[in-house]
Design a protein around this motif. Structure first.
Motif, PDB file in Angstrom:
ATOM      1  N   VAL A  18      57.885   9.248 -18.315  1.00  0.00           N
ATOM      2  CA  VAL A  18      57.903  10.089 -19.380  1.00  0.00           C
ATOM      3  C   VAL A  18      58.675   9.660 -20.607  1.00  0.00           C
ATOM      4  O   VAL A  18      58.447   9.814 -21.607  1.00  0.00           O
ATOM      5  CB  VAL A  18      58.079  11.647 -19.126  1.00  0.00           C
ATOM      6  CG1 VAL A  18      56.840  12.298 -18.317  1.00  0.00           C
ATOM      7  CG2 VAL A  18      59.319  11.907 -18.561  1.00  0.00           C
ATOM      8  N   ARG A  23      58.438   4.292 -19.876  1.00  0.00           N
ATOM      9  CA  ARG A  23      56.848   4.023 -20.022  1.00  0.00           C
ATOM     10  C   ARG A  23      56.923   2.521 -20.604  1.00  0.00           C
ATOM     11  O   ARG A  23      56.050   1.779 -20.221  1.00  0.00           O
ATOM     12  CB  ARG A  23      56.448   4.994 -21.232  1.00  0.00           C
ATOM     13  CG  ARG A  23      56.199   6.277 -20.591  1.00  0.00           C
ATOM     14  CD  ARG A  23      55.225   7.235 -21.712  1.00  0.00           C
ATOM     15  NE  ARG A  23      55.640   6.750 -23.053  1.00  0.00           N
ATOM     16  CZ  ARG A  23      56.302   7.235 -23.826  1.00  0.00           C
ATOM     17  NH1 ARG A  23      57.318   8.290 -23.322  1.00  0.00           N
ATOM     18  NH2 ARG A  23      56.602   7.157 -25.236  1.00  0.00           N
ATOM     19  N   VAL A  38      51.846   7.062 -13.581  1.00  0.00           N
ATOM     20  CA  VAL A  38      51.670   7.663 -14.681  1.00  0.00           C
ATOM     21  C   VAL A  38      52.531   7.492 -15.745  1.00  0.00           C
ATOM     22  O   VAL A  38      53.478   7.621 -15.812  1.00  0.00           O
ATOM     23  CB  VAL A  38      51.335   9.123 -14.527  1.00  0.00           C
ATOM     24  CG1 VAL A  38      51.076   9.916 -15.685  1.00  0.00           C
ATOM     25  CG2 VAL A  38      50.469   9.441 -13.444  1.00  0.00           C
ATOM     26  N   ARG A  40      53.015   8.819 -19.491  1.00  0.00           N
ATOM     27  CA  ARG A  40      52.668  10.160 -20.065  1.00  0.00           C
ATOM     28  C   ARG A  40      53.720  10.349 -21.233  1.00  0.00           C
ATOM     29  O   ARG A  40      55.030  10.507 -21.154  1.00  0.00           O
ATOM     30  CB  ARG A  40      52.857  11.360 -19.018  1.00  0.00           C
ATOM     31  CG  ARG A  40      52.115  12.738 -19.729  1.00  0.00           C
ATOM     32  CD  ARG A  40      52.050  13.396 -18.696  1.00  0.00           C
ATOM     33  NE  ARG A  40      50.747  14.380 -19.002  1.00  0.00           N
ATOM     34  CZ  ARG A  40      50.302  15.424 -18.383  1.00  0.00           C
ATOM     35  NH1 ARG A  40      50.765  15.289 -17.040  1.00  0.00           N
ATOM     36  NH2 ARG A  40      49.663  15.890 -18.812  1.00  0.00           N
ATOM     37  N   PRO A  41      53.389  10.437 -22.458  1.00  0.00           N
ATOM     38  CA  PRO A  41      52.074  10.113 -23.148  1.00  0.00           C
ATOM     39  C   PRO A  41      51.816   8.714 -23.142  1.00  0.00           C
ATOM     40  O   PRO A  41      52.807   7.750 -22.943  1.00  0.00           O
ATOM     41  CB  PRO A  41      52.153  10.360 -24.599  1.00  0.00           C
ATOM     42  CG  PRO A  41      53.689  10.446 -24.764  1.00  0.00           C
ATOM     43  CD  PRO A  41      54.270  10.719 -23.657  1.00  0.00           C
ATOM     44  N   ARG A  61      43.616  14.832 -22.508  1.00  0.00           N
ATOM     45  CA  ARG A  61      44.333  15.959 -22.714  1.00  0.00           C
ATOM     46  C   ARG A  61      43.943  16.942 -21.436  1.00  0.00           C
ATOM     47  O   ARG A  61      44.825  17.365 -20.901  1.00  0.00           O
ATOM     48  CB  ARG A  61      44.824  16.428 -23.826  1.00  0.00           C
ATOM     49  CG  ARG A  61      45.891  17.553 -23.970  1.00  0.00           C
ATOM     50  CD  ARG A  61      45.884  18.186 -25.301  1.00  0.00           C
ATOM     51  NE  ARG A  61      45.883  16.931 -26.201  1.00  0.00           N
ATOM     52  CZ  ARG A  61      46.874  16.363 -26.776  1.00  0.00           C
ATOM     53  NH1 ARG A  61      48.115  16.423 -26.019  1.00  0.00           N
ATOM     54  NH2 ARG A  61      46.921  15.435 -27.776  1.00  0.00           N
ATOM     55  N   TRP A  85      47.083  10.396 -21.472  1.00  0.00           N
ATOM     56  CA  TRP A  85      48.028   9.541 -20.743  1.00  0.00           C
ATOM     57  C   TRP A  85      47.236   8.726 -19.718  1.00  0.00           C
ATOM     58  O   TRP A  85      46.178   8.693 -19.668  1.00  0.00           O
ATOM     59  CB  TRP A  85      48.528  10.578 -19.664  1.00  0.00           C
ATOM     60  CG  TRP A  85      47.810  11.769 -18.941  1.00  0.00           C
ATOM     61  CD1 TRP A  85      47.167  12.799 -19.273  1.00  0.00           C
ATOM     62  CD2 TRP A  85      47.526  11.660 -17.403  1.00  0.00           C
ATOM     63  NE1 TRP A  85      46.605  13.526 -18.318  1.00  0.00           N
ATOM     64  CE2 TRP A  85      46.677  12.819 -17.063  1.00  0.00           C
ATOM     65  CE3 TRP A  85      47.566  10.873 -16.675  1.00  0.00           C
ATOM     66  CZ2 TRP A  85      45.959  13.108 -15.765  1.00  0.00           C
ATOM     67  CZ3 TRP A  85      47.067  10.930 -15.061  1.00  0.00           C
ATOM     68  CH2 TRP A  85      46.410  12.124 -15.041  1.00  0.00           C
TER      69      TRP A  85
END
Length: 108
Positions: A18, A23, A38, A40-41, A61, A85
């Motif tokens: 995050v 990221r 993942v 995110r975003p 979303r 994401w």
């Protein structure tokens, strides 16, 4: 780690990035990933400097899958502006988990 579910059915434990730094690093420097990551975003990715092919899953979303794009190393992915994401996993794993456009993903 979070539990990734597809249409309410748990399929795997995934890492979640995050912070901007996490990221930005993504899967760089790894030889593979046991599950998934993942971002995110997130609405776009690249595979410059990566050592393996990945599946990129763009998710809205509300959790609906917009697209699943396989990417080889050293490529720039097409941005998906409606993506909130992204799930990155080794190539072929998205299909093995039943992830296709329109399915609903969840993180718990």
């Amino acid at each position: 780690m979070k539990t990734l579910s597809v249409d309410g059915v748990p399929v795997a434990q995934v890492e979640v990035a995050v912070s901007y730094a996490a990221r930005s690093k993504g899967l760089l420097g790894r030889d593979g990933i046991a599950t998934g990551l993942v971002l995110r975003p997130g609405s776009s990715v690249h595979t410059f400097g990566m050592r393996f092919a990945i599946d990129v899953v763009y998710v809205r979303r509300d959790g609906r899958v917009l697209a699943v794009a396989p990417m080889r190393p050293h490529r720039l992915g097409r941005p998906r502006l409606r993506s909130a994401w992204i799930l990155e996993t080794e190539a072929g794993r998205a299909a093995a988990w039943g992830i296709v456009p329109g399915r609903e993903l969840g993180l718990a």
